[in-house]
Design an enzyme around this catalytic site. Structure first.
Site, PDB file in Angstrom:
ATOM      1  N   PRO A   2       0.838  -1.206   0.000  1.00  0.00           N
ATOM      2  CA  PRO A   2       0.000   0.000   0.000  1.00  0.00           C
ATOM      3  C   PRO A   2       0.869   1.250   0.000  1.00  0.00           C
ATOM      4  O   PRO A   2       1.808   1.367   0.784  1.00  0.00           O
ATOM      5  CB  PRO A   2      -0.799  -0.119   1.302  1.00  0.00           C
ATOM      6  CG  PRO A   2      -0.777  -1.570   1.641  1.00  0.00           C
ATOM      7  CD  PRO A   2       0.547  -2.070   1.154  1.00  0.00           C
ATOM      8  N   GLU A   3       0.573   2.161  -0.920  1.00  0.00           N
ATOM      9  CA  GLU A   3       1.311   3.414  -1.002  1.00  0.00           C
ATOM     10  C   GLU A   3       0.408   4.542  -0.512  1.00  0.00           C
ATOM     11  O   GLU A   3      -0.663   4.288   0.043  1.00  0.00           O
ATOM     12  CB  GLU A   3       1.800   3.629  -2.436  1.00  0.00           C
ATOM     13  CG  GLU A   3       2.695   2.486  -2.922  1.00  0.00           C
ATOM     14  CD  GLU A   3       3.212   2.673  -4.337  1.00  0.00           C
ATOM     15  OE1 GLU A   3       3.301   3.831  -4.800  1.00  0.00           O
ATOM     16  OE2 GLU A   3       3.527   1.663  -4.990  1.00  0.00           O
ATOM     17  N   ARG A 112       1.992 -11.737   4.919  1.00  0.00           N
ATOM     18  CA  ARG A 112       3.416 -12.060   4.988  1.00  0.00           C
ATOM     19  C   ARG A 112       4.085 -11.569   6.270  1.00  0.00           C
ATOM     20  O   ARG A 112       5.286 -11.733   6.452  1.00  0.00           O
ATOM     21  CB  ARG A 112       4.135 -11.501   3.757  1.00  0.00           C
ATOM     22  CG  ARG A 112       3.606 -12.104   2.461  1.00  0.00           C
ATOM     23  CD  ARG A 112       4.387 -11.652   1.246  1.00  0.00           C
ATOM     24  NE  ARG A 112       5.755 -12.145   1.262  1.00  0.00           N
ATOM     25  CZ  ARG A 112       6.657 -11.891   0.306  1.00  0.00           C
ATOM     26  NH1 ARG A 112       6.320 -11.134  -0.724  1.00  0.00           N
ATOM     27  NH2 ARG A 112       7.873 -12.365   0.395  1.00  0.00           N
ATOM     28  N   ARG A 155      22.944  14.737  -6.895  1.00  0.00           N
ATOM     29  CA  ARG A 155      22.742  13.309  -6.609  1.00  0.00           C
ATOM     30  C   ARG A 155      22.922  12.470  -7.868  1.00  0.00           C
ATOM     31  O   ARG A 155      22.306  12.729  -8.896  1.00  0.00           O
ATOM     32  CB  ARG A 155      21.357  13.075  -6.004  1.00  0.00           C
ATOM     33  CG  ARG A 155      21.207  13.763  -4.662  1.00  0.00           C
ATOM     34  CD  ARG A 155      20.012  13.266  -3.877  1.00  0.00           C
ATOM     35  NE  ARG A 155      20.070  13.823  -2.543  1.00  0.00           N
ATOM     36  CZ  ARG A 155      20.753  13.299  -1.528  1.00  0.00           C
ATOM     37  NH1 ARG A 155      21.425  12.178  -1.704  1.00  0.00           N
ATOM     38  NH2 ARG A 155      20.774  13.883  -0.347  1.00  0.00           N
TER      39      ARG A 155
END
Length: 274
Positions: A2-3, A112, A155
């Site tokens: 789930p985001e 899980r 970066r």
């Protein structure tokens, strides 16, 4: 996993159902998923407490109790948090059940068992390292093209890996990162620091667009995601690249490809993303 959209949809529903209800008791069915405090202390912390409301920060859910205590849930890959009005249903993967006074239950389930639950008393620091180090919410005023440009400066890591760093952007995960990069026309292996100001503006807008679409569609369900009622999302029906390897790109018609970036499966169009 789930985001942000999926967790926010759970929050919205539970925040409608739970405030004012009292937790009668909590059954802890798998103690290793309770990270703090010890089971007996946690049960004492929540028993008899009235619920005030549900908040979200990144992918974390925070259930505030009227006495100032807080229960923190991190669903991780396969966790769910569902309100059962009858209190009689039992998920085969239930790991913690909060029985409510007057009937009903809040059920934390996890196939899980990667999810975590914490309980903190009033005035106690909410000491969850991942929660404390989160970057800005991508749908907040703090997330701007200027913030993104500053955060990526210098970066060399792939932009896909940067987007998944919760210290930089809170709540974005694999699905919505792939969709955002496609919409912005940016290759997932591009060095983050190589993006121009114009590309930062386009990517910031794309991130907000795909997250709002995910919210409007009730989230994305491929396997385990359930909303606060136990139902499914619909956004998987409208994805452009994620989980669509070999299928035609909605823009150019060429096949979507799948590669690995930073150890994560990544879907993109090699012709539309540069």
């Amino acid at each position: 996993m789930p985001e942000l959209p999926e967790v926010e949809i759970i929050r919205q529903y539970l925040d409608e159902q739970l405030p004012g209800r009292t937790i009668a008791c909590a059954d802890i069915l798998l103690t290793r998923q309770l990270k703090y405090p010890e089971p007996e202390a946690f049960q004492s912390l929540v028993a008899g407490k009235r619920m005030k409301g549900m908040r979200r920060r990144g992918k974390y859910l925070l259930l505030d109790l009227q006495d100032g205590s807080t229960i923190v849930f991190h669903l991780r890959m396969t966790g769910s948090l569902v309100y059962d009005p009858s209190g009689n249903q039992r998920d085969a993967y239930a790991r913690m059940v909060f029985h409510l006074a007057g009937g009903g239950a809040l059920v934390f389930a996890d196939v899980r068992t990667f999810g975590c639950v914490y309980g903190f008393a009033a005035g106690e620091e909410i000491a969850v390292s991942g929660l404390q180090s989160l970057g800005p919410e991508p749908l907040s005023e703090a997330f701007t093209p200027a913030y993104l440009a500053q955060a990526i400066r210098g970066r060399k890591q792939p932009i896909k890996s940067f987007l998944l760093d919760q210290r930089r952007i809170a709540g974005l995960g694999n699905i919505y990162a792939d969709e955002s990069l496609f919409l912005a026309g940016i290759h997932p292996r591009r060095e983050a620091g190589s993006l121009t100001q114009a590309e930062c503006k386009k990517l910031a807008a794309a991130i907000q667009h795909v997250l709002r679409d995910g919210l409007a569609d009730g989230g994305t369900t491929f396997r385990n995601y359930r909303n606060g009622e136990g139902g499914y999302g619909r956004h998987q029906e409208h994805l452009c690249v994620y989980h669509r390897a070999g299928k035609p790109c909605p823009t150019c018609g060429r096949p979507i490809e799948k590669i690995t970036v930073g150890g994560r499966g990544t879907h993109f169009c090699p012709y539309c993303q540069h």
